[in-house]
Design a protein around this motif. Structure first.
Motif, PDB file in Angstrom:
ATOM      1  N   GLU A  59      81.880  78.100  50.123  1.00 14.67           N
ATOM      2  CA  GLU A  59      82.532  77.075  50.934  1.00 14.67           C
ATOM      3  C   GLU A  59      83.907  76.771  50.351  1.00 14.67           C
ATOM      4  N   SER A  62      85.297  73.198  49.224  1.00 15.72           N
ATOM      5  CA  SER A  62      84.654  72.523  48.096  1.00 15.72           C
ATOM      6  C   SER A  62      85.181  73.061  46.774  1.00 15.72           C
ATOM      7  N   ASP A  64      83.782  72.594  43.906  1.00 17.63           N
ATOM      8  CA  ASP A  64      82.609  73.142  43.223  1.00 17.63           C
ATOM      9  C   ASP A  64      82.255  74.516  43.776  1.00 17.63           C
TER      10      ASP A  64
END
Length: 247
Positions: A59, A62, A64
Motif C-alpha cells: 500500500e 502507508s 509502514d
C-alpha cells in the motif's frame, strides 16, 4: 543481461508502466520484488515472468507499507540493487473542485511513498552501490491545467530525485527520474474529463510525435537508467514525451 544477479524492486507492478518495466527487467536477468496494492495483478505478472519474480501486497499511501516492502525484499534476498518507484495515482479537476481528501491521497501515493521507500532502501543501496529510478511525468516539468495536485507531486518527485542524487553521489548511489507524456495504460484510459473545462488549455500537453506512448517505451528508459550503461548519469529528469516539453 545487464541485470543478471541484480535484485530489483518495482512498485505499481500489477499493470501499466510497472508491469512493462518488470517484464523488461526480467528479460535482462533481474530478480524482482513486485509491489502493488492489487496483489492478484502483481501475482499474474510474476507468473508471466517466472520464479525470478516475487509478488508482495503493498500500500503506497502507508509509510509502514513502504517500509514493509523494503523489509520483505531484504528478508527474501538479503540485498537491493535497484528501486523503481513507479506506483502512482492520476486525478484531475478544476482547482475549486479538488477537495482536501483528493489532495492528501495524491500526495501520499505520488510523493510521500517515493520518500518513504527511498529512505528505507537507501542503506541497502549504499551497500550495493545501487540506484533508484523514480517515475515523475512531463507534468513534473511544466504546468498542466486542471492538474494542480498531480503537477505538484510530480514536480516534488523531481526535486526529491535531484536532492538525493547529490546527497548520495559520493556513496556511489545514482538517483534519476523519468518524465513520460501520456501513456497507454488503464489508468489513462479510465480517466474521466472534468466537465466545463477549456480543452484548448490542454492541447499543448501531448506528444508532438502523435499518439500517446506505450508502457514499453518508458520501461526501456528505466532499463537504461538503472544499468551500468548509465553509470555516470544521476540527478536527471529524463523526458520520454515526444518533444512535449521541448518548447
Amino acid at each position: 543481461m545487464r541485470y543478471q544477479d541484480k535484485i530489483v524492486i518495482v512498485t505499481g507492478a500489477a499493470s501499466g508502466i510497472g508491469a512493462a518495466t518488470a517484464r523488461a527487467l526480467a528479460t535482462e536477468g533481474a530478480t524482482l520484488v513486485l509491489g502493488d496494492r492489487n496483489v492478484q495483478g502483481a501475482s499474474d505478472v510474476a507468473i508471466s515472468i517466472g520464479k525470478q519474480a516475487m509478488p508482495v501486497e503493498f500500500e503506497a499511501s502507508s509509510a509502514d507499507g513502504c517500509r514493509g516492502l523494503i523489509e520483505q525484499a531484504i528478508s527474501a534476498h538479503g540485498r537491493i540493487d535497484m528501486l523503481c518507484n513507479i506506483a502512482g495515482l492520476m486525478d484531475w479537476a478544476p482547482l475549486e473542485q479538488f477537495d482536501e481528501s483528493r489532495w492528501d491521497q495524491m500526495v501520499a501515493v505520488n510523493l510521500s511513498a517515493v520518500f518513504h521507500l527511498s529512505r528505507a532502501a537507501m542503506p541497502h543501496l549504499v551497500a550495493s552501490r545501487g540506484n533508484i529510478v523514480n517515475m515523475a511525468s512531463a507534468a513534473g516539468l511544466v504546468g498542466v491545467a486542471y492538474s494542480a495536485a498531480y503537477c505538484a507531486t510530480k514536480h516534488g518527485v523531481i526535486g526529491l530525485t535531484k536532492s538525493m542524487a547529490i546527497e548520495f553521489a559520493s556513496a556511489g548511489v545514482r538517483v534519476n527520474a523519468i518524465c513520460p507524456t501520456g501513456v497507454k495504460t488503464a489508468m489513462m484510459s479510465n480517466l474521466v474529463w472534468p466537465e466545463n473545462i477549456d480543452v484548448s488549455l490542454l492541447m499543448r500537453n501531448s506528444s508532438k510525435l502523435g499518439d500517446m506512448i506505450d508502457p514499453e517505451d518508458v520501461a526501456a528508459a528505466v532499463c537504461f537508467l538503472g544499468s551500468s550503461d548509465a553509470r555516470q548519469v544521476s540527478g536527471i529528469s529524463f523526458p520520454v514525451d515526444g518533444a512535449q516539453t521541448a518548447g
